[in-house]
Design a protein around this motif. Sequence first.
Motif, PDB file in Angstrom:
ATOM      1  N   SER A  12       6.660  -1.411 -10.120  1.00  0.00           N
ATOM      2  CA  SER A  12       6.183  -1.873  -9.097  1.00  0.00           C
ATOM      3  C   SER A  12       6.931  -0.875  -7.806  1.00  0.00           C
ATOM      4  O   SER A  12       8.078  -0.437  -7.902  1.00  0.00           O
ATOM      5  CB  SER A  12       6.622  -3.310  -8.742  1.00  0.00           C
ATOM      6  N   CYS A  13       6.092  -0.831  -6.721  1.00  0.00           N
ATOM      7  CA  CYS A  13       6.437   0.287  -5.811  1.00  0.00           C
ATOM      8  C   CYS A  13       7.917   0.029  -4.866  1.00  0.00           C
ATOM      9  O   CYS A  13       7.818  -1.254  -4.632  1.00  0.00           O
ATOM     10  CB  CYS A  13       5.435   0.479  -4.723  1.00  0.00           C
ATOM     11  N   PHE A  14       8.834   0.697  -5.206  1.00  0.00           N
ATOM     12  CA  PHE A  14      10.069   0.460  -4.578  1.00  0.00           C
ATOM     13  C   PHE A  14      10.167   0.952  -3.226  1.00  0.00           C
ATOM     14  O   PHE A  14      11.006   0.360  -2.532  1.00  0.00           O
ATOM     15  CB  PHE A  14      11.266   1.234  -5.187  1.00  0.00           C
ATOM     16  N   ARG A  15       9.064   1.399  -2.609  1.00  0.00           N
ATOM     17  CA  ARG A  15       9.014   1.842  -1.087  1.00  0.00           C
ATOM     18  C   ARG A  15       8.416   0.538  -0.470  1.00  0.00           C
ATOM     19  O   ARG A  15       9.180   0.246   0.465  1.00  0.00           O
ATOM     20  CB  ARG A  15       8.148   2.886  -0.785  1.00  0.00           C
ATOM     21  N   CYS A  16       7.418  -0.134  -0.907  1.00  0.00           N
ATOM     22  CA  CYS A  16       6.739  -1.063  -0.083  1.00  0.00           C
ATOM     23  C   CYS A  16       6.945  -2.527  -0.835  1.00  0.00           C
ATOM     24  O   CYS A  16       6.309  -3.569  -0.345  1.00  0.00           O
ATOM     25  CB  CYS A  16       5.405  -0.691   0.281  1.00  0.00           C
ATOM     26  N   GLU A  17       7.626  -2.655  -2.033  1.00  0.00           N
ATOM     27  CA  GLU A  17       7.513  -3.861  -2.380  1.00  0.00           C
ATOM     28  C   GLU A  17       6.306  -4.473  -2.980  1.00  0.00           C
ATOM     29  O   GLU A  17       6.097  -5.487  -2.900  1.00  0.00           O
ATOM     30  CB  GLU A  17       8.420  -5.035  -1.779  1.00  0.00           C
ATOM     31  N   GLN A  48       3.261  -3.899  -1.639  1.00  0.00           N
ATOM     32  CA  GLN A  48       2.597  -4.394  -0.257  1.00  0.00           C
ATOM     33  C   GLN A  48       1.360  -3.293  -0.261  1.00  0.00           C
ATOM     34  O   GLN A  48       0.394  -3.481   0.071  1.00  0.00           O
ATOM     35  CB  GLN A  48       2.948  -4.496   0.853  1.00  0.00           C
ATOM     36  N   GLY A  49       1.621  -2.061  -0.793  1.00  0.00           N
ATOM     37  CA  GLY A  49       0.806  -0.898  -0.747  1.00  0.00           C
ATOM     38  C   GLY A  49       1.207  -0.109   0.401  1.00  0.00           C
ATOM     39  O   GLY A  49       1.482  -0.139   1.465  1.00  0.00           O
ATOM     40  N   CYS A  50       1.514   1.374  -0.120  1.00  0.00           N
ATOM     41  CA  CYS A  50       2.066   2.285   0.841  1.00  0.00           C
ATOM     42  C   CYS A  50       1.515   3.755   0.331  1.00  0.00           C
ATOM     43  O   CYS A  50       0.738   3.743  -0.549  1.00  0.00           O
ATOM     44  CB  CYS A  50       3.472   2.324   1.141  1.00  0.00           C
ATOM     45  N   GLY A  51       2.047   4.703   0.955  1.00  0.00           N
ATOM     46  CA  GLY A  51       1.681   5.967   0.544  1.00  0.00           C
ATOM     47  C   GLY A  51       2.049   6.710  -0.523  1.00  0.00           C
ATOM     48  O   GLY A  51       1.353   7.188  -1.505  1.00  0.00           O
ATOM     49  N   VAL A  52       3.454   6.203  -1.057  1.00  0.00           N
ATOM     50  CA  VAL A  52       3.974   6.509  -2.473  1.00  0.00           C
ATOM     51  C   VAL A  52       3.261   5.920  -3.292  1.00  0.00           C
ATOM     52  O   VAL A  52       2.896   6.708  -4.557  1.00  0.00           O
ATOM     53  CB  VAL A  52       5.406   5.904  -2.419  1.00  0.00           C
ATOM     54  N   CYS A  53       2.704   4.613  -3.439  1.00  0.00           N
ATOM     55  CA  CYS A  53       1.700   4.098  -4.443  1.00  0.00           C
ATOM     56  C   CYS A  53       0.493   4.113  -4.242  1.00  0.00           C
ATOM     57  O   CYS A  53      -0.367   3.493  -5.050  1.00  0.00           O
ATOM     58  CB  CYS A  53       2.323   2.608  -4.517  1.00  0.00           C
ATOM     59  N   LYS A  54      -0.071   5.000  -3.447  1.00  0.00           N
ATOM     60  CA  LYS A  54      -1.368   5.208  -2.816  1.00  0.00           C
ATOM     61  C   LYS A  54      -2.050   3.738  -2.641  1.00  0.00           C
ATOM     62  O   LYS A  54      -3.059   3.550  -3.078  1.00  0.00           O
ATOM     63  CB  LYS A  54      -2.018   5.793  -4.053  1.00  0.00           C
TER      64      LYS A  54
HETATM   65 ZN   LIG Z   1       4.036   1.470  -2.218  1.00  0.00          ZN
END
Ligand SMILES: [Zn+2]
Length: 344
Positions: free
Chosen positions: A264-269, A271-277
């Motif tokens: 699970s994306c560590f940047r946005c928890e 939510q969806g962001c650039g790192v996890c596209k």
């Molecule tokens: Zn993300």
Amino acid sequence: MKERLYELKRQALEQIGQARDLKALNDVRVAYLGKKGPITEVLRGMGALPPEERPKIGALANEVREAIQQALEAKQAKLEQEEVERKLAAEAIDVTLPGRPVKLGNPHPLTRVIEEIEDLFIGMGYTVAEGPEVETDYYNFEALNLPKGHPARDMQDSFYITEEILLRTHTSPMQARTMEKHRGRGPVKIICPGKVYRRDTDDATHSHQFTQIEGLVVDRNIRMSDLKGTLREFARKLFGEGRDIRFRPSFFPFTEPSVEVDVSCFRCEGQGCGVCKGTGWIEILGAGMVHPNVLEMAGFDSKTYTGFAFGMGPERIAMLKYGIDDIRHFYQNDLRFLRQFLRV
Ligand SMILES: [Zn+2]
């Protein structure tokens, strides 16, 4: 003649006293005691003396010679001592001077990530096994259920040295090599970090040389839940508590079933962001249950033993962890890039 000898002695001692260095002293020695020196000359002239005078003059000449000799030796010792003292003074080190700053190196970001991952798995009871980068076709492909002509070989084209010897395309050959050493008896619990090679064209996400870390566990009653628990623990230690992982079905010839593993994306928890596209999940590695053929080929009874294996790319993990946007940065030795990891 006596007068002449006393005069010579006086002159010689005076000049010895004035000699400033060893060379000057030697000049005095040659001038007074040499074969053409004045004392030799005096001795030569003794023939003209009455016989009773000769021994007296001879003794006196020897006395003068002796005195000059002693004075020369004493002066030489003194000059040599001074020389040593001068050298010591000239070469003295001033320990109170501040030191020149030494530029410190630091581990390469990939080395850092590999060591961090090694530590995580060592903490879970794994041992680190390293294998050859120049590998045989058998260990790189055949022992991993990739016989000659298998279509999945196309995805891993390598650099061939001969038909049968190549640069390994993954760290997976260590699966068979390690299992063979165990001669059909578990448990096997290793991770294998190292360089691998593929005939890929270099771009922002591909490199003809990169690193991998392979993991292998073989024992009785190893289940897919063991794999999932292990990788979740790994993801949490590496990317932070609260991370979750998910499995997606995939295919690798040497595992069955096979999965892609997302964290699970560590940047946005999530939510969806650039790192996890925008998906909330980031793909970090491939894994699966060791294929029975792979176990059997390496001498393990697949009815008694099961196992799981996983493989990950430290480059990808370092890129995610440190926000690096181009894999080529790792290999270019650009100090501006490397210095950023001084105290990471
Ligand atoms: Zn993300």
